[in-house]
Scaffold this motif. Structure first.
Motif, PDB file in Angstrom:
ATOM      1  N   ASN A 158       0.814  -1.213   0.000  1.00  0.00           N
ATOM      2  CA  ASN A 158       0.000   0.000   0.000  1.00  0.00           C
ATOM      3  C   ASN A 158       0.845   1.260   0.000  1.00  0.00           C
ATOM      4  OD1 ASN A 158      -2.551   1.153  -0.062  1.00  0.00           O
ATOM      5  ND2 ASN A 158      -2.696   1.329   2.165  1.00  0.00           N
ATOM      6  N   GLY A 159       2.154   1.111  -0.152  1.00  0.00           N
ATOM      7  CA  GLY A 159       3.045   2.256  -0.174  1.00  0.00           C
ATOM      8  C   GLY A 159       3.316   2.807   1.218  1.00  0.00           C
ATOM      9  N   PHE A 160       4.335   3.638   1.311  1.00  0.00           N
ATOM     10  CA  PHE A 160       4.629   4.277   2.594  1.00  0.00           C
ATOM     11  C   PHE A 160       3.482   5.178   3.010  1.00  0.00           C
ATOM     12  CE2 PHE A 160       6.100   7.873   5.078  1.00  0.00           C
ATOM     13  CZ  PHE A 160       6.833   7.271   6.087  1.00  0.00           C
ATOM     14  N   ALA A 161       2.980   5.984   2.064  1.00  0.00           N
ATOM     15  CA  ALA A 161       1.914   6.932   2.395  1.00  0.00           C
ATOM     16  C   ALA A 161       0.652   6.215   2.865  1.00  0.00           C
ATOM     17  CB  ALA A 161       1.610   7.816   1.184  1.00  0.00           C
ATOM     18  N   GLY A 162       0.204   5.233   2.100  1.00  0.00           N
ATOM     19  CA  GLY A 162      -1.008   4.513   2.470  1.00  0.00           C
ATOM     20  C   GLY A 162      -0.838   3.738   3.761  1.00  0.00           C
ATOM     21  N   GLY A 163       0.322   3.086   3.912  1.00  0.00           N
ATOM     22  CA  GLY A 163       0.577   2.322   5.122  1.00  0.00           C
ATOM     23  C   GLY A 163       0.623   3.204   6.356  1.00  0.00           C
ATOM     24  N   GLN A 164       1.279   4.348   6.247  1.00  0.00           N
ATOM     25  CA  GLN A 164       1.343   5.250   7.398  1.00  0.00           C
ATOM     26  C   GLN A 164      -0.032   5.832   7.725  1.00  0.00           C
ATOM     27  OE1 GLN A 164       3.165   6.010   9.813  1.00  0.00           O
ATOM     28  NE2 GLN A 164       5.156   5.145   9.300  1.00  0.00           N
TER      29      GLN A 164
END
Length: 319
Positions: free
Chosen positions: A72-78
């Protein structure tokens, strides 16, 4: 909404992993040793296949684990982790390749509690291979609108004084929950269209537009073990270079304010980008695949820009 417990601020740690088995153990051990009591530790794993998930389970109930079926990417995961960490007053966004000194959280929270206008803070990040050399003191935005790690490669001895900075690197960034809620756009703190890379710069720029301060706290120290060594561009994976390249344009579209300064800025940007394009054509033609994606995302980025500057204008009027 403030969630101080018995008058003390609360802090959660949010980590996103992706094939991080070599680093996550040291990272979480350092989190475990923090002198400041933590409300929660949330780890979102982006479909790792290298044993990261097994390493996480060894920490048992000390951490909350969210397992994604896809990256989910860094942005989505964070964003997932931050939502799961509510309602703590502060959120420490932490990379798995960072090891914190025991007082990292305590030192930063003490500074942020003194001024409610401070929305984000970072400590002294040093290089793992040469701890006398700075890795980052936060983010700075150069005149050509390239964002870089402040102090990178400089002696630690030159960076022992606290100071206000443009923004904080997502490697070890403390964010005030009130700022997270204030600068989020359509429910997203980190812009998930960025997927990864420069999403922290986007947050920093948005926060500045909306009146939030960022500070560097050198008494909070951490070691950053980057996924690739500093050096030539060939040492950086193509995947990273593509996202970094396209996200620079997304940053400018979303955040560069209109005004007379554009008459000086645009020629400089055109010169820089023309030189960069020439290099790409000769040396890195794989980056050209970004352009159709940039074109597809342009309407969405312009809409985000309009929402941001409407909010900025409204805040400026109130102040």
């Amino acid at each position: 909404m403030e969630s101080h417990v018995n008058g003390a601020p609360t802090v959660s740690v949010c980590i996103v992993t992706y094939n991080s088995v070599r680093e996550i153990g040291d990272c979480l051990q350092a989190v475990r040793r923090q002198s400041f009591p933590l409300a929660s530790v949330v780890v979102v794993d982006n479909a790792s296949t290298d044993g990261t998930r097994d390493a996480l389970t060894r920490f048992g109930d000390e951490i909350r684990i969210i397992l994604n079926e896809r990256n989910n990417g860094f942005a989505g995961g964070q964003n997932q982790a931050i939502a799961a960490s509510a309602p703590s007053d502060y959120v420490l966004v932490l990379n798995p390749d960072v090891s914190l000194d025991p007082d990292y959280v305590a030192e930063i929270v003490a500074i942020m509690e003194r001024d409610p206008r401070i929305g984000s803070a970072t400590g002294m990040l040093v290089r793992a291979d040469r701890p006398e050399i700075m890795d980052s003191a936060g983010l700075t935005l150069r005149p050509d609108r390239n964002a870089v790690d402040l102090a990178a490669g400089e002696p630690v001895a030159d960076w022992t004084s606290p100071r206000e900075i443009f923004g904080v690197s997502g490697a070890a960034a403390m964010y005030r929950r009130a700022m997270i809620e204030d600068v989020s756009d359509n429910g997203q703190f980190f812009d998930e269209d960025f997927f990864a890379y420069k999403e922290d710069v986007d947050v920093a720029w948005r926060a500045r537009h909306l009146g939030w301060r960022a500070v560097y706290v050198p008494s909070a120290r951490a070691v950053h073990r980057r996924g690739w060594k500093p050096g030539g561009r060939r040492s950086v994976p193509l995947f990273v270079r593509r996202h970094s390249f396209q996200n620079r344009f997304f940053l400018l579209i979303k955040n560069e304010p209109a005004g007379p300064h554009l008459f000086l800025l645009i020629p400089r940007l055109l010169f820089v980008e023309a030189a960069k394009l020439g290099y790409i054509l000769l040396r890195e033609p794989g980056l050209l695949a970004c352009w159709p994606h940039i074109a597809r995302k342009l309407p969405a980025m312009l809409a985000k820009r309009r929402r941001l500057f409407r909010r900025k204008k409204s805040k400026d009027v109130k102040n």
